[in-house]
Design a protein around this motif. Structure first.
Motif, mmCIF file in Angstrom:
data_model
loop_
_atom_site.group_PDB
_atom_site.id
_atom_site.type_symbol
_atom_site.label_atom_id
_atom_site.label_comp_id
_atom_site.label_asym_id
_atom_site.label_seq_id
_atom_site.Cartn_x
_atom_site.Cartn_y
_atom_site.Cartn_z
ATOM 1 N N ILE A 277 0.776 -1.115 -0.187
ATOM 2 C CA ILE A 277 -0.160 0.077 0.020
ATOM 3 C C ILE A 277 0.942 1.353 0.017
ATOM 4 C CG2 ILE A 277 -1.899 -1.254 1.366
ATOM 5 C CD1 ILE A 277 -0.908 0.122 3.777
ATOM 6 N N GLY A 278 2.201 1.211 0.230
ATOM 7 C CA GLY A 278 2.962 2.246 0.280
ATOM 8 C C GLY A 278 3.086 3.209 1.297
ATOM 9 N N ILE A 279 3.857 4.046 1.464
ATOM 10 C CA ILE A 279 3.794 5.033 2.685
ATOM 11 C C ILE A 279 3.706 6.490 2.160
ATOM 12 C CG2 ILE A 279 5.538 5.854 4.771
ATOM 13 C CD1 ILE A 279 7.114 3.317 4.127
ATOM 14 N N PRO A 280 2.757 7.465 2.775
ATOM 15 C CA PRO A 280 2.501 8.369 2.274
ATOM 16 C C PRO A 280 3.762 9.421 2.288
ATOM 17 C CG PRO A 280 0.893 7.859 4.000
ATOM 18 C CD PRO A 280 1.780 6.790 3.942
ATOM 19 N N LEU A 281 3.859 10.552 1.637
ATOM 20 C CA LEU A 281 5.212 11.060 1.504
ATOM 21 C C LEU A 281 5.081 11.758 3.010
ATOM 22 C CD1 LEU A 281 7.294 11.968 -0.130
ATOM 23 C CD2 LEU A 281 5.850 14.237 -0.955
ATOM 24 N N SER A 282 4.117 12.416 3.492
ATOM 25 C CA SER A 282 4.354 13.198 4.844
ATOM 26 C C SER A 282 4.884 12.226 5.991
ATOM 27 C CB SER A 282 2.836 13.658 5.220
ATOM 28 O OG SER A 282 1.792 12.843 5.180
ATOM 29 N N GLU A 283 4.586 10.924 5.700
ATOM 30 C CA GLU A 283 4.998 10.120 6.706
ATOM 31 C C GLU A 283 6.523 9.571 6.692
ATOM 32 O OE1 GLU A 283 3.092 8.824 9.345
ATOM 33 O OE2 GLU A 283 1.153 9.975 8.859
ATOM 34 N N GLN A 284 7.031 9.704 5.408
ATOM 35 C CA GLN A 284 8.456 9.010 5.137
ATOM 36 C C GLN A 284 9.471 9.525 6.029
ATOM 37 O OE1 GLN A 284 9.057 8.805 1.094
ATOM 38 N NE2 GLN A 284 7.044 8.100 0.625
ATOM 39 N N HIS A 285 9.151 10.859 6.569
ATOM 40 C CA HIS A 285 10.372 11.581 7.311
ATOM 41 C C HIS A 285 10.603 11.174 8.558
ATOM 42 C CE1 HIS A 285 7.014 13.999 8.401
ATOM 43 N NE2 HIS A 285 7.857 14.487 9.434
ATOM 44 N N LYS A 286 9.386 10.358 9.273
ATOM 45 C CA LYS A 286 9.400 9.986 10.516
ATOM 46 C C LYS A 286 9.037 8.588 10.766
ATOM 47 C CE LYS A 286 4.403 11.080 10.834
ATOM 48 N NZ LYS A 286 3.515 12.087 11.391
ATOM 49 N N ILE A 287 9.318 7.755 9.702
ATOM 50 C CA ILE A 287 8.996 6.398 10.042
ATOM 51 C C ILE A 287 10.121 5.555 10.588
ATOM 52 C CG2 ILE A 287 7.294 5.973 7.926
ATOM 53 C CD1 ILE A 287 9.577 4.718 6.610
ATOM 54 N N GLU B 107 12.051 4.529 -0.507
ATOM 55 C CA GLU B 107 11.514 5.244 -1.557
ATOM 56 C C GLU B 107 9.939 4.499 -1.778
ATOM 57 O OE1 GLU B 107 11.749 5.561 -6.481
ATOM 58 O OE2 GLU B 107 13.663 5.250 -5.319
ATOM 59 N N SER B 108 9.051 5.329 -1.824
ATOM 60 C CA SER B 108 7.959 4.756 -1.734
ATOM 61 C C SER B 108 6.685 5.946 -2.432
ATOM 62 C CB SER B 108 7.271 4.563 -0.301
ATOM 63 O OG SER B 108 5.869 3.912 -0.365
ATOM 64 N N MET B 109 5.620 5.177 -2.904
ATOM 65 C CA MET B 109 4.565 5.900 -3.465
ATOM 66 C C MET B 109 3.137 5.121 -2.992
ATOM 67 S SD MET B 109 3.498 6.578 -7.606
ATOM 68 C CE MET B 109 4.973 7.075 -7.768
ATOM 69 N N GLU B 110 2.466 5.984 -2.256
ATOM 70 C CA GLU B 110 1.136 5.652 -1.576
ATOM 71 C C GLU B 110 0.435 5.026 -2.698
ATOM 72 O OE1 GLU B 110 -2.110 7.369 1.709
ATOM 73 O OE2 GLU B 110 -0.939 8.702 0.335
ATOM 74 N N GLY B 111 0.021 3.537 -2.295
ATOM 75 C CA GLY B 111 -0.968 3.029 -2.983
ATOM 76 C C GLY B 111 -0.394 2.075 -4.129
ATOM 77 N N SER B 112 1.093 2.297 -4.144
ATOM 78 C CA SER B 112 1.759 1.434 -5.206
ATOM 79 C C SER B 112 2.958 0.442 -4.772
ATOM 80 C CB SER B 112 2.285 2.588 -6.188
ATOM 81 O OG SER B 112 3.173 1.967 -7.192
ATOM 82 N N TYR B 113 3.790 1.090 -3.981
ATOM 83 C CA TYR B 113 5.143 0.244 -3.702
ATOM 84 C C TYR B 113 5.874 0.964 -2.783
ATOM 85 C CZ TYR B 113 8.261 3.493 -5.955
ATOM 86 O OH TYR B 113 8.998 4.587 -6.146
ATOM 87 N N SER B 114 6.573 0.221 -2.142
ATOM 88 C CA SER B 114 7.754 0.861 -1.056
ATOM 89 C C SER B 114 8.995 -0.103 -1.289
ATOM 90 C CB SER B 114 7.330 0.480 0.422
ATOM 91 O OG SER B 114 6.251 1.173 0.820
ATOM 92 N N GLU B 115 10.099 0.679 -1.311
ATOM 93 C CA GLU B 115 11.421 0.074 -1.421
ATOM 94 C C GLU B 115 12.467 0.547 -0.331
ATOM 95 O OE1 GLU B 115 13.379 -1.194 -5.456
ATOM 96 O OE2 GLU B 115 14.643 0.830 -4.753
ATOM 97 N N PHE B 116 12.876 -0.487 0.466
ATOM 98 C CA PHE B 116 14.138 -0.098 1.288
ATOM 99 C C PHE B 116 15.475 -0.345 0.816
ATOM 100 C CE2 PHE B 116 9.973 0.056 3.933
ATOM 101 C CZ PHE B 116 9.994 0.982 4.624
ATOM 102 N N THR B 117 16.346 0.207 0.813
ATOM 103 C CA THR B 117 17.725 0.049 0.704
ATOM 104 C C THR B 117 18.554 0.137 1.644
ATOM 105 O OG1 THR B 117 17.193 1.054 -1.499
ATOM 106 C CG2 THR B 117 19.452 0.765 -0.956
ATOM 107 N N LEU B 118 19.303 -0.842 2.029
ATOM 108 C CA LEU B 118 20.315 -1.166 2.805
ATOM 109 C C LEU B 118 21.782 -1.188 2.362
ATOM 110 C CD1 LEU B 118 18.649 -3.856 4.945
ATOM 111 C CD2 LEU B 118 18.119 -1.680 4.970
ATOM 112 N N GLN B 119 22.738 -0.257 2.972
ATOM 113 C CA GLN B 119 23.929 -0.034 2.368
ATOM 114 C C GLN B 119 24.924 -0.298 3.342
ATOM 115 O OE1 GLN B 119 22.751 4.009 0.883
ATOM 116 N NE2 GLN B 119 24.256 3.527 -0.539
#
Length: 752
Positions: free
Chosen positions: A686-696, A736-748
């Motif tokens: 379901i993705g993560i809203p842009l307004s929430e991404q900075h605090k997840i 990186e995420s788009m609400e209602g579409s996808y989420s992608e977490f990148t670990l370096q």
């Protein structure tokens, strides 16, 4: 920032705004007193001249007798303002009346009565007194109202008019404005201002205290959870081991103890939530609305008041310049045309007789002129047994005298020149620093039929009009001036009140803005507490309850003849213990990271087998359809702690399953570069809203919208755990995420 510091800053800001507002009030009061002083001076000199002139008219001599002459040395015949010349004349006449004609003193009561009537026409209602003073000693010799003092803060004093200069005697007027009027115009509006400011600050402080209290309660609740989760690790590990030995009684007893402790912590958290909800004595939302409405009402009231007093000032200024234009049109335009058309006219042709005193003075002045060459301006004071009212200043009175003479004695009509008066009027406005556009209208009265005009014929909304100036004795023809769109001048001349008003407006707006933010923060904290409590029930209380009930059923022997159910109960109890252990391990590890005590056992961990193992585990475990795609080359490895790496990847996959619809595709990928190893977890959830991404990644943060859509629970420790562990490895986490579409977490992860 501490609550006490925030409250102190709010109160200091409030005091500063109040002081600025008070300074603006005092400035406005001073400006009003200056305007009142100008009007008092104008009316005082008219009253003094009227009183003195009518004392001359009451002398026991025939009409048209020349009783007194007033004179002033003027070697260069320098042009003297008509009003100033009239002041000198009136003072000399007053002294001559006492010294020559036996009048004991100029009557103060008469000046007081005349002045009072003139001030009342200008709506200057106050307590008036006229004093006779000795200017040498500043002693008050007589007064019409002893209760009025020059020391009164709301009093204005006129200029001094000498009645007997050689003895130092003079008169002056004092006008004291009533305190009730001052309160009505300034104090009431200021009280409303301060009340509104105080209300806004009070609401903000109450809201801040509530939010600080909520945060404190929530921190305590989180600390209680931390303590409980840490202390749960060993008992849960023991219960998990006891499942293999089928010691159901001890498992039941141990789970019951943990359940009671969890229940007590949960009950305490719920009690704090209820106490926070019932502890508000007032509706801060209502205060916020009242403050906002009050701000705009205050702005409207103050602006209206400032506009009114400034427009009155502009009207008075325009009337002064129109008086000057009217006088100059009569003196410099119509009178020269009159003398040209009537060459035999002589001002002195009317019969008149010099009394002994003015005749003697004329002879003496003539002798001085012959001996020393001094030139004098001479003005005659003629007796006419009529009461002569001075309702206009000297310029306008002279203009009317010239106009009457032209009307009565001219052989040909000489009309008033509107164009000449308009040019003088505009020039006077510019010379006095008054840049607004203005023009003159000539009308019939009382029909107000327009005869002639300059500029525009219409009077627009916001234009300021002066009083009417009659052009004939029966007042059927009048002129008045229209000041066009004076708003810019009003704003520039009222800056001393507009600035404090703007500061007060901004201050209250900021208070309301922060109050709204506090209300949002409060609602968010309330929701956070509810979510946290729900997570405690779901992630701690429910697993313990399942273990306790399962152990109780198994201990009763009811499932002895049902091996399939026995196996399922044991599996469920083991899974719940594993869930509690995972939660406890995360809490312990986060605590160790916070304290700087975490020890990592890094090694080269093969990435592809690890990703395949996690995918198979969740494909079997997930309650919904989960498809996995692994994109990782054989031999790709990560230099990390194997246990921690499995935990954080499992957490990301678990989130991908939880925050998705009935079916989800999860892509696990990894690759090595020259500097680092990159691992990605991509899902079609379901993705993560842009307004929430900075605090997840914050501790105890959960994506509220996602939770509501999927019913997913949790304490919000998972992503914070991922961030802390990857950071402990020296790596980075990106989302990186788009609400209602996808989420992608990148670990370096950095290489060895």
């Amino acid at each position: 920032m501490k609550l006490r510091t925030v409250i102190s800053l709010s109160l200091v800001s409030l005091i500063a705004v109040v002081l600025i507002q008070l300074g603006g009030m005092l400035y406005a009061f001073h400006a009003q007193m200056q305007e009142a002083e100008k009007l008092l001076n104008k009316c005082f000199w008219m009253s003094f001249t009227e009183t003195v002139d009518n004392l001359v008219n009451n002398l026991p001599y025939p009409d048209n007798s020349i009783a007194i002459i007033a004179y002033a040395p003027n070697p260069k015949y320098k042009r003297i303002d008509g009003n100033e010349r009239n002041k000198r004349t009136s003072q000399q006449v007053a002294q001559a009346l006492q010294r020559v004609y036996g009048i004991k003193e100029i009557p103060l009561a008469t000046i007081d009565s005349v002045l009072h009537n003139k001030l009342r026409k200008l709506d200057m209602d106050g307590t008036l007194t006229v004093e006779r003073i000795n200017v040498n000693t500043n002693e008050v010799l007589a007064t019409t109202n002893p209760q009025v003092s020059i020391r009164n803060f709301a009093a204005v004093t006129s200029e001094t008019a000498f009645t007997f200069k050689s003895r130092g005697e003079a008169v002056r007027a004092i006008l004291s404005f009533p305190a009730k009027e001052m309160e009505k115009r300034l104090l009431l509006l200021s009280f409303i201002t301060w009340l509104l400011l105080g209300t806004a600050v009070y609401a903000l402080i109450v809201q801040m205290k509530s939010v600080f209290r909520q945060r404190h309660d929530l921190q305590k609740q989180q600390q209680d959870f931390y303590t409980l989760a840490e202390e749960m690790k060993h008992p849960v590990s023991r219960m998990k081991n006891l499942i293999t030995t089928e010691n159901w009684q001890e498992i039941e007893a141990q789970s019951n103890v943990l359940f009671e402790r969890t229940n007590a912590t949960l009950a305490h958290a719920k009690a704090e939530i209820r106490q926070g909800n019932t502890g508000r004595p007032i509706s801060l939302k209502a205060i916020s609305i009242v403050s906002l409405v009050g701000v705009f009402l205050l702005l409207a009231v103050w602006s209206g008041y400032l506009y009114y007093i400034t427009s009155q000032k502009i009207r008075y200024h325009a009337e002064e310049q129109l008086e000057e234009a009217f006088y100059r049109e009569a003196d410099l335009h119509r009178y020269p045309l009159f003398t040209k058309a009537n060459p035999d006219f002589n001002w002195d042709s009317s019969p008149g007789e010099f009394l002994p005193y003015p005749r003697r003075m004329m002879n003496e002045l003539y002798k001085v002129y012959l001996e020393k060459g001094y030139r004098y301006r001479v003005q005659l004071s003629v007796i006419r047994h009529l009461y002569n009212k001075f309702d206009e200043d000297f310029r306008v009175k002279m203009a009317y005298d010239i106009q009457d003479t032209i009307s009565l004695r001219s052989r040909v009509p000489i009309p008033f020149s509107l164009q000449f008066a308009d040019s003088v009027f505009r020039k006077q406005l510019l010379e006095t620093g008054f840049p607004d556009r203005a023009d003159i209208r000539w009308i019939r009265y009382p029909s107000r039929e327009l005869i002639l005009y300059t500029g525009s014929p219409a009077v627009d909304f916001g234009d300021i009009t002066t009083r009417l100036f009659p052009l004939d004795k029966d007042s059927t023809s009048c002129i008045f001036a229209v000041v066009r769109s004076p708003q810019r001048t009003i704003m520039s001349t009222t800056w001393y009140m507009q600035v404090p008003l703007l500061i007060a407006f901004l201050f209250v707006s900021l208070c309301v803005f922060f109050q709204i933010r506090m209300l949002r923060a409060q609602r968010r904290l309330e929701q956070f507490q509810k979510d946290f409590t729900y997570s405690m029930i779901h992630d701690m209380k429910s697993p313990l309850q399942s273990v306790m009930m399962g152990a109780h059923i198994l201990a009763s022997g009811k499932l002895a003849d049902k091996p399939e159910k026995l196996v399922r109960y044991r599996q469920v109890m083991g899974d719940e213990c594993e869930h509690l252990l995972t939660l406890s391990n995360r809490v312990v590890m986060l605590t160790e990271i916070d304290r700087g005590e975490l020890e990592l056992h890094k090694e080269e961990v093969a990435l592809r087998p690890l990703l395949r193992d996690i995918a198979e585990k969740y494909q079997l475990k997930a309650a919904k359809t989960a498809h996995f795609d692994i994109d990782c080359e054989e031999g790709c490895s990560v230099y990390a702690d194997a246990f921690c790496l499995r935990e954080i990847l499992s957490n990301l996959v678990d989130n991908a399953v939880k925050y998705s619809n009935e079916e989800v595709l999860i892509i696990l990928s990894g690759k090595k570069t020259e500097d680092e190893t990159i691992v990605r977890v991509h899902d079609s959830g379901i993705g993560i809203p842009l307004s929430e991404q900075h605090k997840i990644f914050n501790k105890f943060e959960r994506v509220a919208s996602g939770s509501r859509k999927t019913g997913a629970s949790g304490f919000g420790l998972g992503l914070n755990y991922v961030l802390q562990v990857v950071s402990a490895h020296g790596g980075m986490v990106k989302v990186e995420s788009m609400e209602g579409s996808y989420s992608e977490f990148t670990l370096q992860f950095p290489l060895r």
